[in-house]
Design an enzyme around this catalytic site. Sequence first.
Site, short mmCIF file in Angstrom:
data_model
loop_
_atom_site.label_atom_id
_atom_site.label_comp_id
_atom_site.label_asym_id
_atom_site.label_seq_id
_atom_site.Cartn_x
_atom_site.Cartn_y
_atom_site.Cartn_z
N GLY A 83 0.80 -1.22 0.00
CA GLY A 83 0.00 0.00 0.00
C GLY A 83 0.82 1.26 0.00
N GLY A 143 0.61 4.97 1.84
CA GLY A 143 -0.04 5.83 2.81
C GLY A 143 0.08 7.29 2.42
N GLY A 190 3.94 7.73 3.15
CA GLY A 190 4.88 6.63 3.14
C GLY A 190 4.41 5.42 2.38
N VAL A 197 5.49 -7.53 6.30
CA VAL A 197 6.75 -8.04 6.84
C VAL A 197 6.50 -9.08 7.92
CG1 VAL A 197 7.94 -5.85 6.37
CG2 VAL A 197 6.89 -6.24 8.62
N LYS A 207 5.19 0.64 7.76
CA LYS A 207 5.13 1.87 6.98
C LYS A 207 6.46 2.60 7.08
CE LYS A 207 2.46 6.19 6.66
NZ LYS A 207 1.28 6.92 7.17
N ASP A 224 -8.89 12.52 7.59
CA ASP A 224 -8.73 11.87 6.29
C ASP A 224 -9.48 10.54 6.24
OD1 ASP A 224 -7.87 11.87 3.67
OD2 ASP A 224 -5.88 11.07 4.10
#
Length: 422
Positions: free
Chosen positions: A20, A22, A25, A30, A48, A143
């Site tokens: 993805g 962000g 970032g 992992v 991230k 957001d």
Amino acid sequence: MAALLPHNRFGPYIGDEKIGQGTFGVVYKVTKEQQSNDTGQVVFYALKIVELAVDQESRERELVSREEDILKTVKHHNVVRFVDSFTQGKCVCLVMEYCSDGTLYTFIRKRESKLSEDMFVNFLKQIADGLKYLHRKKVLHRDIKTKNILLTTGYILKISDFGVSRITDLVNPSVHSIRMGTPRYMSPEVLKKQPYGQKTDIWSLGCTAYEMAEMHYAFDANREKEAITCIKNHRLPNFDGIMYCSYMKDLIKSMLNKDPEERPNAKQILKSLLGHECTTWSLPTSPIGAELPAIHKTSQVNDDTTQYQILQAAKRESTIKPYKQPRKSLEFASTEIQKLLVSKLDCAKGCDIVCGMKKYFREGVTLRDTLAKYQGSIRGDILETVRPLCAALQGTEQALDALNEAKNSAEASLSSSTDRID
């Protein structure tokens, strides 16, 4: 933007799959070295990475630090969980729980059909619950959007990406005027650079709810600039394509009220959703060419007796009115619901289960107790999908019984009247 670090290693974490992007970032899937859960399975995390540019280092570091501070303080089942943080070179790394089913944005757009009303309500409840928690913790997300809502096993939703969030001032939480977030989801007050507070998140939630219902942006103009103009001038999207009950449509509209004070808060939204469970079934045209009425089901919390508009219509049938047409409509509706139930159950004994349910409903067994009898036969992951169909079937069975009573009452009344005339 951050690139993959050498040797696929991020501190004590290993991985090379990008999952993805962000706000500030890149996010990777992992694992931690030599770590597994109690069953021996490998545990995955979302990591991230924010690479701090030289000319913007102080600003980006402030935003990353803010996100880290917020993640450390929030613990809620509908908010992504913080795990770890560290720096590596010019990169800041935030480790969070891994949500295996991606974003709500991707989930919606991969579907071939719109969300059922029950799934829509379930999803909206979860987001509202997480947002209520954040607002109680004085966190302004700024957001909220489908790309920042993650899904994990069992359709559990998690609010994520706190890169532009901030903790509001306790004394005066409604004085923010800096434009932050994603334009298509921004409230009119934010776009007009007016003071805003928690109700700006509610506007974004309204945009998200509309998107869940219609599978496209609420403000879906070809150009972002046109979408912003629509928001500023409060030109709301078309709601005619939303096939949910009027209550749900009104709730979405209330979140998109141009006056922030008139929008409900997250707690009120959640309370409305918890106290109202409604499903609209649009049935096919009947064999005789008459359009059947949709079945509406409304349940009150802790009330096992479900009232239906169609059942109420049956009870209102006068003993001197024809009852054949309502009965045909009800029988056809019952047949369609049974077909849907059998297909959703997806098991060899589906027909037997439906027949058993009808028997229990005729005997007056409540919906809750009826479903409890089949807990071992109905998979838990489809129970919420099956529940409203069972309730609708219960309603048609009750309505048919009511029509039979009306018929018997009419015949008895006519017989009695004839006896008196003779």
